[in-house]
Design a protein around this motif. Structure first.
Motif, PDB file in Angstrom:
ATOM      1  N   PHE A   1       0.806  -1.287   0.115  1.00 12.92           N
ATOM      2  CA  PHE A   1       0.176   0.036   0.091  1.00 12.92           C
ATOM      3  C   PHE A   1       0.859   1.280   0.155  1.00 12.92           C
ATOM      4  O   PHE A   1       0.397   2.067   0.476  1.00 12.92           O
ATOM      5  CB  PHE A   1      -1.146   0.112   1.120  1.00 12.92           C
ATOM      6  CG  PHE A   1      -1.560  -1.283   1.353  1.00 12.92           C
ATOM      7  CD1 PHE A   1      -2.620  -1.630   0.223  1.00 12.92           C
ATOM      8  CD2 PHE A   1      -1.541  -2.098   2.514  1.00 12.92           C
ATOM      9  CE1 PHE A   1      -3.279  -2.749   0.261  1.00 12.92           C
ATOM     10  CE2 PHE A   1      -2.560  -3.207   2.473  1.00 12.92           C
ATOM     11  CZ  PHE A   1      -3.367  -3.520   1.387  1.00 12.92           C
TER      12      PHE A   1
ATOM     13  N   ALA B   1       2.578   4.087  -2.115  1.00 16.82           N
ATOM     14  CA  ALA B   1       2.660   4.492  -3.539  1.00 16.82           C
ATOM     15  C   ALA B   1       4.088   4.876  -3.866  1.00 16.82           C
ATOM     16  O   ALA B   1       4.523   4.501  -4.946  1.00 16.82           O
ATOM     17  CB  ALA B   1       1.830   5.896  -3.418  1.00 16.82           C
TER      18      ALA B   1
ATOM     19  N   ASP C   1      -0.321   0.433  -3.727  1.00 15.73           N
ATOM     20  CA  ASP C   1      -1.194   1.372  -4.488  1.00 15.73           C
ATOM     21  C   ASP C   1      -2.230   1.452  -3.034  1.00 15.73           C
ATOM     22  O   ASP C   1      -2.771   0.390  -2.717  1.00 15.73           O
ATOM     23  CB  ASP C   1      -2.396   0.736  -5.378  1.00 15.73           C
ATOM     24  CG  ASP C   1      -3.493   1.698  -5.690  1.00 15.73           C
ATOM     25  OD1 ASP C   1      -3.620   2.710  -5.384  1.00 15.73           O
ATOM     26  OD2 ASP C   1      -4.070   1.188  -6.676  1.00 15.73           O
TER      27      ASP C   1
ATOM     28  N   VAL D   1      -5.023   3.003  -2.713  1.00 18.69           N
ATOM     29  CA  VAL D   1      -6.395   2.497  -3.061  1.00 18.69           C
ATOM     30  C   VAL D   1      -6.727   1.302  -2.963  1.00 18.69           C
ATOM     31  O   VAL D   1      -8.032   1.063  -2.754  1.00 18.69           O
ATOM     32  CB  VAL D   1      -6.707   3.398  -4.426  1.00 18.69           C
ATOM     33  CG1 VAL D   1      -8.204   3.229  -4.688  1.00 18.69           C
ATOM     34  CG2 VAL D   1      -6.201   4.884  -4.201  1.00 18.69           C
ATOM     35  N   LEU D   2      -5.866   0.425  -3.212  1.00 20.38           N
ATOM     36  CA  LEU D   2      -6.141  -1.151  -3.119  1.00 20.38           C
ATOM     37  C   LEU D   2      -6.703  -1.254  -1.833  1.00 20.38           C
ATOM     38  O   LEU D   2      -7.507  -2.422  -1.853  1.00 20.38           O
ATOM     39  CB  LEU D   2      -5.031  -1.895  -3.480  1.00 20.38           C
ATOM     40  CG  LEU D   2      -5.030  -3.491  -3.318  1.00 20.38           C
ATOM     41  CD1 LEU D   2      -6.024  -3.953  -4.209  1.00 20.38           C
ATOM     42  CD2 LEU D   2      -3.712  -4.025  -3.348  1.00 20.38           C
TER      43      LEU D   2
END
Length: 619
Positions: free
Chosen positions: A234, A236, A241, A243-244
């Motif tokens: 998680f 970036a 990501d 948002v995952l």
């Protein structure tokens, strides 16, 4: 000593009382009571957390809590209420009443049922103890990355990730048990469509848990690995990501809303016909609407993420699915109103809480539909409007529905009635306090007050409604004290209930209050929906209910009924998991505790595997 006497003696020993009797019990009713008492204990803890939050926000520039303490309070309040109060309270009713409603003597896997409870209990203890050993979780109940994955030297979100993992395991085991019970333990003649609506909603919830919890399990493992082993799922900056995480969480989180509300809908669907003197209007539609809500609940998760940049196509699609899920919910509401229409309504306390549920849930549902409109949702996102909405659903809906169940089934559990006067005082103080607390939050949210802020300055127009909300929260606390007094009073002075104090319609009212440990001396045969009602009444030519004489019943001798013996291995296994979890929080030092905990867990599982289901009679 004769063989019959030996068996009777064994049964008596197997279901003894005392603390050891509760720890080792595999009786679904005792386990249900354990869930219920645990939920009330955590409800009081979560309530104190809420009062601290509201006291902090009562006036501008509050200084009751520091920002750090406030973060812990709002995180633990939500985590406690969702995972340690509403879910186990629903599990309490399901454990106690699912076999009774189905005409069964227990759940399919009694010891697995005990293990589920002990894993839940130690999981709740693990989360709560964090206040005293390093600080409680402080990244919100949703644990958004990177807030949940950074600051790895602080263990707070490790408690959160591991705690939710273990609580999820308990729920999955329960779900498997309940699904198997419904498929294999129904009384003769009880087809699926003859099952009471509460049993149906418990059935749907079990499938929701079974399919949604593995999703969040993957995410929680990734959070723990990001924090402790340097993975970058998680991050970036590291190619991951954040948002995952939001997708993983809300793919679980939105079905979780229905995990919380469907049991309350089931309870209300049992209470309304009894206190209206009518069968449930459109019973099949209520059942299929519950199934539809569960199915569609997996298709609306992204409306929690409209501000994360999903793009117009995805936003339009999830806006439509969010609107559609209001349809089966509306069907249920109209069916409940149809049940009331023309009925001989008795305004007993269970009925009042059921009516309160319908009214408050409609308000919460309507404010939820506004979130399907993407521009409006974007404006409301992270404001107190959202806080108002989900409290109208989860408190005004779930908690009111659960209290309806408490007052409705209390006489079956204890053999005594709760006092009507105190019960009605509880209802009205809670209803008024609830609306004083959460209705103003709609105004605050639309005025722009952000949620999760630990203080606000003067002059923004937030002062009055925050003060009203705080007064309301203390009135809710008073209502809970009234309930606790009623509970305490009824233990010694409550009116003796008898087998069927409400003129009920379902099988649990056919047996003594409280039920014997084997539930039914003779397994009943079911001939229709609302079977017990049709055993008591027939219809005359004008459609009026006419009492009929009770048919003589045949009973099996108690000593011929074989029930599972108690076992301490499920509790031992849960305790071992608790020790191992504590070790995982403090790696690498905690590896010793991890090893010790795993050994205890293996001891429990091995002993369980080697233990016979029913003890041999004593020599």
């Amino acid at each position: 000593m004769s063989e019959e006497t030996q068996m009777a003696s064994t049964d008596h020993t197997a279901h003894r009382g005392g603390a050891w009797g509760w720890i080792t019990s595999t009786d679904h009713k005792k386990i249900g009571i354990l869930y219920g008492v645990s939920a009330i204990m955590f409800f009081l803890i979560g309530g104190v957390e809420a009062l601290l939050i509201r006291t902090q926000l009562a006036l501008p520039n509050g200084d009751v809590l520091s920002a750090d303490a406030y973060n812990q309070m709002f995180t633990m309040h939500a985590t406690t209420m969702v995972f340690l109060v509403v879910m186990p309270a629903a599990a309490a009713f399901t454990n106690y009443f699912l076999p009774l409603l189905l005409g069964a003597r227990d759940v399919a896997f009694p010891r697995l049922n005990a293990l589920s409870y002990w894993i839940f209990f130690f999981g709740g203890l693990f989360l709560t103890i964090s206040f005293f050993v390093g600080g409680a979780p402080d990244g919100g109940w949703f644990g958004y990355a990177p807030l949940s994955t950074q600051v790895s030297e602080v263990v707070r979100m490790d408690y959160w990730a591991l705690g939710l993992l273990i609580l999820g395991l308990a729920s999955v085991l329960s779900a498997i048990n309940f699904i198997t019970t419904v498929f294999t333990m129904r009384a003769p003649g009880m087809t699926l469509m003859r099952m009471p609506v509460f049993a149906w909603m418990a059935f749907v919830v079990a499938f929701l848990l079974l399919f949604s919890l593995p999703i969040i399990t993957v995410g929680l493992f990734q959070v723990f690995l990001d924090r402790n082993l340097g993975t970058l799922f998680f991050s970036a900056a590291g190619g991951g990501d954040p948002v995952l995480w939001q997708h993983l969480f809300w793919l679980f989180g939105h079905p979780e809303v229905y995990v919380l509300i469907l049991p309350a809908m089931g309870i209300v669907s049992e209470v309304l016909p009894v206190f209206s003197g009518k069968p449930l209007f459109g019973r099949s539609f209520v059942i299929f609407s519950g199934i539809a809500i569960g199915f569609m609940g997996f298709g609306v998760w992204a409306h929690h993420m409209f501000t994360s940049g999903l793009g117009p196509v995805a936003e339009a699609a999830f806006a439509l699915t969010t609107m559609f899920i209001g349809v089966p919910t509306g069907v249920k509401i109209f069916n409940w109103l149809g049940t009331l229409w023309g009925g001989s309504i008795r305004f007993k306390t269970p009925m009042l809480f059921s009516l309160g549920f319908i009214a408050m849930f409609v308000i919460g549902g309507l404010s939820g539909v506004t979130h399907s409109i993407v521009p409006a949702d974007t404006q409301q996102h992270d404001t107190y409007y959202v806080v108002a909405h989900f409290h109208y659903v989860l408190f005004g809906g779930a908690i009111f529905g659960l209290f309806a169940g408490v007052y409705y089934w209390w006489p079956k559990i204890t053999g005594r009635l709760l006092h009507e006067g105190w019960g009605k005082l509880h209802f009205w103080t809670m209803l008024i306090g609830f609306n004083l607390t959460f209705a103003p939050m709609h105004v605050l949210g639309l005025a722009g007050m952000p949620r999760r802020t630990y203080r606000y300055p003067e002059g923004l127009g937030f002062e009055f409604w925050n003060f009203v909300a705080t007064v309301g929260s203390y009135l809710i606390a008073v209502s809970i004290l009234v309930f606790l007094w009623n509970w305490w009073r009824s233990r010694h002075h409550g009116e003796v209930a008898g087998n069927d104090p409400w003129n009920g319609r379902t099988l649990e009212w056919t047996i003594p209050s409280p039920p014997p440990h084997y539930n039914f001396a003779t397994v009943p045969t079911v001939h229709s929906e609302d079977s017990f009602w049709h055993d008591k009444y027939r219809e005359d030519e004008a459609g009026n209910a006419v009492p009929v004489a009770a048919a003589p019943t045949t009973t099996a001798a108690e000593e011929d009924i074989h029930m599972p013996s108690p076992s301490y291995y499920p509790a031992l296994t849960g305790f071992g998991m608790f020790i191992a979890l504590m070790g995982f929080v403090y790696l690498p030092v905690g590896l010793v505790a991890v090893a010790a905990g795993l050994m205890v867990t293996m001891w429990g599982l091995f002993g369980w595997a080697m233990e016979p289901l029913t003890r041999e009679p004593h020599e």
